[in-house]
Write a protein that holds these residues in place. Structure first.
Motif, mmCIF file in Angstrom:
data_model
loop_
_atom_site.group_PDB
_atom_site.id
_atom_site.type_symbol
_atom_site.label_atom_id
_atom_site.label_comp_id
_atom_site.label_asym_id
_atom_site.label_seq_id
_atom_site.Cartn_x
_atom_site.Cartn_y
_atom_site.Cartn_z
ATOM 1 N N ARG A 277 0.831 -1.212 0.000
ATOM 2 C CA ARG A 277 0.000 0.000 0.000
ATOM 3 C C ARG A 277 0.867 1.265 0.000
ATOM 4 O O ARG A 277 0.638 2.196 -0.771
ATOM 5 C CB ARG A 277 -0.956 0.004 1.199
ATOM 6 C CG ARG A 277 -2.061 -1.048 1.101
ATOM 7 C CD ARG A 277 -3.006 -0.975 2.302
ATOM 8 N NE ARG A 277 -3.996 -2.047 2.286
ATOM 9 C CZ ARG A 277 -5.199 -1.954 1.709
ATOM 10 N NH1 ARG A 277 -5.556 -0.823 1.096
ATOM 11 N NH2 ARG A 277 -6.042 -2.972 1.729
ATOM 12 N N ASP A 278 1.904 1.275 0.848
ATOM 13 C CA ASP A 278 2.770 2.460 0.925
ATOM 14 C C ASP A 278 3.469 2.703 -0.416
ATOM 15 O O ASP A 278 3.578 3.839 -0.877
ATOM 16 C CB ASP A 278 3.820 2.292 2.031
ATOM 17 C CG ASP A 278 3.193 2.283 3.421
ATOM 18 O OD1 ASP A 278 1.981 2.575 3.524
ATOM 19 O OD2 ASP A 278 3.908 1.960 4.397
ATOM 20 N N VAL B 17 0.969 4.068 -2.984
ATOM 21 C CA VAL B 17 0.613 5.463 -2.681
ATOM 22 C C VAL B 17 1.777 6.386 -3.049
ATOM 23 O O VAL B 17 1.583 7.428 -3.673
ATOM 24 C CB VAL B 17 0.242 5.619 -1.184
ATOM 25 C CG1 VAL B 17 0.172 7.086 -0.792
ATOM 26 C CG2 VAL B 17 -1.087 4.914 -0.899
#
Lengths: 398, 398
Positions: free
Chosen positions: B291-292, B295
């Motif tokens: 996810r990081d 993003v």
């Protein structure tokens, strides 16, 4: 005199064929029902303007003046998701200039809407074949992404087609088009006079590895085609950096993965790579880097690589005399609000240049957007472009 | 006694439903005509074996013995391009062991073929819903890659379905399956007794940028979704390296580009990311990194990122008593030619473990290949697996 209202009305009427999506979007790919209906409508309009209508064997629609004439036009097919002006503007502006010339007993002006400029099958397919750059027999074997052959698709217009149009009757070609880029809009300018059209290369590349189970195949034993594409894309950006200019572009726009399931290590990926530059030498350098990078990446990963047929067109310089006429007209109608610029987009003019001198005229694209439903240009700029085109024609034919 | 010939004959007969492709390939995805026909054939076979046939609301086919019984089985649906043994082996081996037990007045053995183990809709959909891990109302909203809802697909079997099967009647569950990995085949071993099943996470990720013209949009102004995927894939491999083990896997197996045309800067890409590990904590660490990274990449490139619903199953330890029975039987039938090992693949046993103790038995996959037409196992190893499964059942029920 050209009639701006009549010009804008025809533009909006043409948009009704395939009108779709948000804003003024259009879905009118070559040989679709909407495209064929639009071409039949154009045939009526050309005839009503007193032009001799002819459809050539690949579906390009011509409105011919008698004797030697200046040719104006563009294309009326659209991208799978396109705007209302890309191509259509150049065709309707040409129609209005030719119509006004007829009405005022002015110069002989012919009009054309080339077929499949947007490359459902090749690249600027209709004008490429008309120009002699690719034989019809070769193009008939082109297929679209669904595997439909060009020969099959063009039968869709067999009830309309006649002979090829003889290029010897044309003294030159001017194509008016939206810029499709950000520069005129950013600068608040009305018109761009094109200096040259960049060259283009377009190739399909396939990596094949080993389709396998996504849970039980250790990473170090995988031959993953998508990981090959990812590594290739990253490496290519690094390898190209030292040879490209700020106006060089390259695009991976089409990707097809097999079998394309989340639980399967993908065994195969085919993707498009397209690159453009105004110098033929640089296009060649880039091809070498692209092929070497793909071969290197696939070798490191136990993948095989295959390169599809490379489609391409060379960079083209615009004709000085036609350019000067456009520049003089631009200075007369929109003094201080125009510039000379290269065309990053490919156009039918590239092919027409094999037969006659060519030039191009740009109007702004709002936010530089095109090949999308959002594409648009202000009416003020559309009319300015029409006047500059008409002015250039008068200067060339006086 | 189990009958190897009868077992192999039934295996080949089941393969005829959806037989396709090269080698012994099978195309029998959940709820396809071939899948439904195969399940109707299984119903006949179960009945002929003296079992009480029941089809539950999601299309899993059960053959039930009277009173408390040991449950054996797997699934009979296949990947879009699958092999003849993945799932089918566990179902037909279960049928033969149950049939032989009936004939010899042996222990009570029930059989199951779960529906959609291969995840056309979710992950091991049929056993997941039966286990109570996901309510039917939730699963009914799952869609396959063509947008078909699970609720719509399962109507295909509405003429067959009855009530849910009560898990309280089962004393345990053993699933025999092909390894789907390279280890047994490489070592020349006949059987693997599974220690635990790795956990899995599966998520769709979408990058959205700006669809635009591939010739006129300068590289520095692009918001190219495919370049986002390429940068993400490269960065993710680097970010995961420090936290993964040699048996951790992650896969981008499905990619959908929009509008997917070579002359258009792609405005949108949706892709699958699936990752597996035997430790729940590591699966969580990986999710954070994924996810990081997504993003971060999207922010750097002016893209938006959206994460789909995350499907997942926790790692599961096999039951000690059932494992010991399998190990004893393996030592008796293929002494020195078996091992204990984790399962990198997900199986229905993961879900069944919510209700009863479970264990698994592997036979080799030639060259470790599965989820492909080439998948196969030697007849000798298939029969060895059958005997070990039968031996374990006898040990557990004496």
């Amino acid at each position: 005199m050209v009639n701006p209202e009549r010009f804008l009305t025809d533009l909006h009427e043409l948009r009704q064929f395939g009108a779709s999506g948000i804003g003024k979007g259009v879905v009118r790919p070559a040989f679709s029902d909407a495209d064929v209906a639009a071409r039949e409508w154009l045939m009526e309009r050309f005839e009503a303007a007193g032009l001799r209508v002819q459809v050539d064997p690949v579906g390009s629609v011509w409105g011919l003046a008698d004797g030697p004439s200046l040719l104006l036009g563009s294309h009326s097919d659209s991208q799978p998701e396109g705007g209302w002006l890309d191509g259509a503007l150049g065709v309707i502006a040409a129609l209005e200039v030719a119509r006004a010339a007829k009405e005022s007993g002015g110069p002989a002006v012919s009009v054309v809407s080339f077929q499949d400029e947007e490359g459902r099958f090749g690249i600027t397919t209709g004008s490429t074949i008309w120009s002699g750059a690719v034989p019809l027999e070769t193009a008939d074997n082109y297929t679209d992404r669904d595997g439909v052959r060009f020969e099959t698709a063009r039968r869709r217009m067999s009830h309309l087609v006649g002979d090829w149009v003889d290029p010897a009757q044309f003294t030159g070609f001017i194509e008016m088009h939206i810029e499709q880029g950000p520069w005129l809009d950013k600068a608040g300018e009305a018109v761009g006079v094109v200096t040259d059209i960049v060259g283009i290369r377009d190739m399909r590349i396939t990596f094949e590895g080993e389709q396998n189970h996504a849970g039980t195949t250790p990473m170090h034993l995988r031959k993953d085609a998508v990981q090959g594409l990812i590594a290739f894309g990253t490496a290519l950006n690094e390898m190209l950096a030292p040879v490209v200019t700020p106006s060089t572009v390259w695009t991976i726009g089409h990707v097809a993965v097999h079998p394309n399931a989340s639980s399967i290590v993908p065994g195969k990926v085919t993707f498009s790579l397209q690159w453009r530059d105004s110098e033929a030498a640089r296009l060649g350098q880039m091809e070498t880097i692209i092929r070497d990078t793909a071969v290197g990446i696939s070798a490191n990963r136990g993948l095989s690589v295959t390169f599809g047929e490379m489609l391409g067109l060379e960079p083209v310089k615009m004709d000085g005399r036609l350019r000067d006429a456009l520049s003089d007209a631009a200075e007369a109608y929109v003094s201080g609000k125009w510039r000379t610029m290269p065309s990053g987009a490919l156009h039918d003019a590239t092919n027409v240049a094999r037969h006659v001198p060519v030039a191009m005229l740009f109007v702004p694209s709002i936010n530089g957007v095109s090949h999308a439903f959002e594409e648009d240009t202000s009416e003020e700029d559309l009319v300015a472009g029409l006047n500059v085109l008409d002015g250039a024609v008068r200067r060339l034919t006086n």
